[in-house]
Design a protein around this motif. Structure first.
Motif, PDB file in Angstrom:
ATOM      1  N   ARG A 166      -3.757   0.250  -1.878  1.00  0.00           N
ATOM      2  CA  ARG A 166      -4.243   1.327  -2.762  1.00  0.00           C
ATOM      3  C   ARG A 166      -5.008   0.709  -3.926  1.00  0.00           C
ATOM      4  O   ARG A 166      -4.737  -0.423  -4.335  1.00  0.00           O
ATOM      5  CB  ARG A 166      -3.047   2.089  -3.351  1.00  0.00           C
ATOM      6  N   GLY A 175     -10.729   5.403  -6.127  1.00  0.00           N
ATOM      7  CA  GLY A 175      -9.695   4.970  -5.171  1.00  0.00           C
ATOM      8  C   GLY A 175      -9.982   5.519  -3.784  1.00  0.00           C
ATOM      9  O   GLY A 175      -9.827   4.830  -2.776  1.00  0.00           O
ATOM     10  N   ILE A 194      -5.530   4.448 -10.633  1.00  0.00           N
ATOM     11  CA  ILE A 194      -6.316   5.687 -10.512  1.00  0.00           C
ATOM     12  C   ILE A 194      -5.627   6.579  -9.476  1.00  0.00           C
ATOM     13  O   ILE A 194      -5.165   6.103  -8.450  1.00  0.00           O
ATOM     14  CB  ILE A 194      -7.784   5.425 -10.105  1.00  0.00           C
TER      15      ILE A 194
END
Ligand code: C2G
Length: 129
Positions: free
Chosen positions: A113, A16, A117
């Motif tokens: 986002r 991420g 994760i």
């Protein structure tokens, strides 16, 4: 030379974070990361597993990061943007709207986002494991 800045803790560096940094860098020529110090994370009420000096080494090894500065308080962003002649401020959209006051100084971009994760989830998985 278009300069981009973003801020974060980047604890337990994961995909991420990579996706965010990759997209942030693609918006310009140089990406500066304001890395939250351990003390500031304490202020943020955030516990981190990886100490600042290790998080800094990991980010420096990331191909998308050109420069690292410490993030030690909430108030420094405006001055960082001025001092570094930043064109674009980027954050994940979990911060949507929170930094719109910086539009006076530069473009403000919130990026989606990465799903499923997070450092928190990784910590919980490690604890169970
Ligand atoms: N991020 C993401 N996708 C995830 C997890 C994080 O895109 N699955 C992004 C966040 O939105 C943020 C960056 O990665 O833009 C760093 O995330 P954190 O280390 O959790 O940053 P945070 O603790 O939110 O600190 O002044 C701003 C703060 O320092 C931000």
């Amino acid at each position: 030379m278009k300069k981009v800045i973003t801020y974060g803790t980047f604890d337990l560096f994961h995909v991420g974070h990579v996706n965010l940094l990759k997209r942030a860098k693609s918006l310009g020529d140089q990406l500066i990361v304001g890395l939250s110090t351990d003390e500031f994370n304490h202020q943020k009420g955030k516990t981190t597993l990886v100490p600042y000096n290790h998080r800094a080494e990991i980010l420096k090894a990331c191909r998308y990061v050109d420069q690292l500065i410490p993030e030690s308080n909430w108030e420094q962003k405006q001055q960082d943007i001025i001092d570094n002649q930043i064109d674009i401020f980027v954050m994940g959209d979990d911060w949507q709207g929170k930094f719109d006051f910086l539009k006076e100084y530069c473009q403000v971009v919130y990026l989606e986002r990465t799903e499923d994760i997070s450092s928190t989830a990784m910590k919980e998985a490690i604890e169970v494991f």
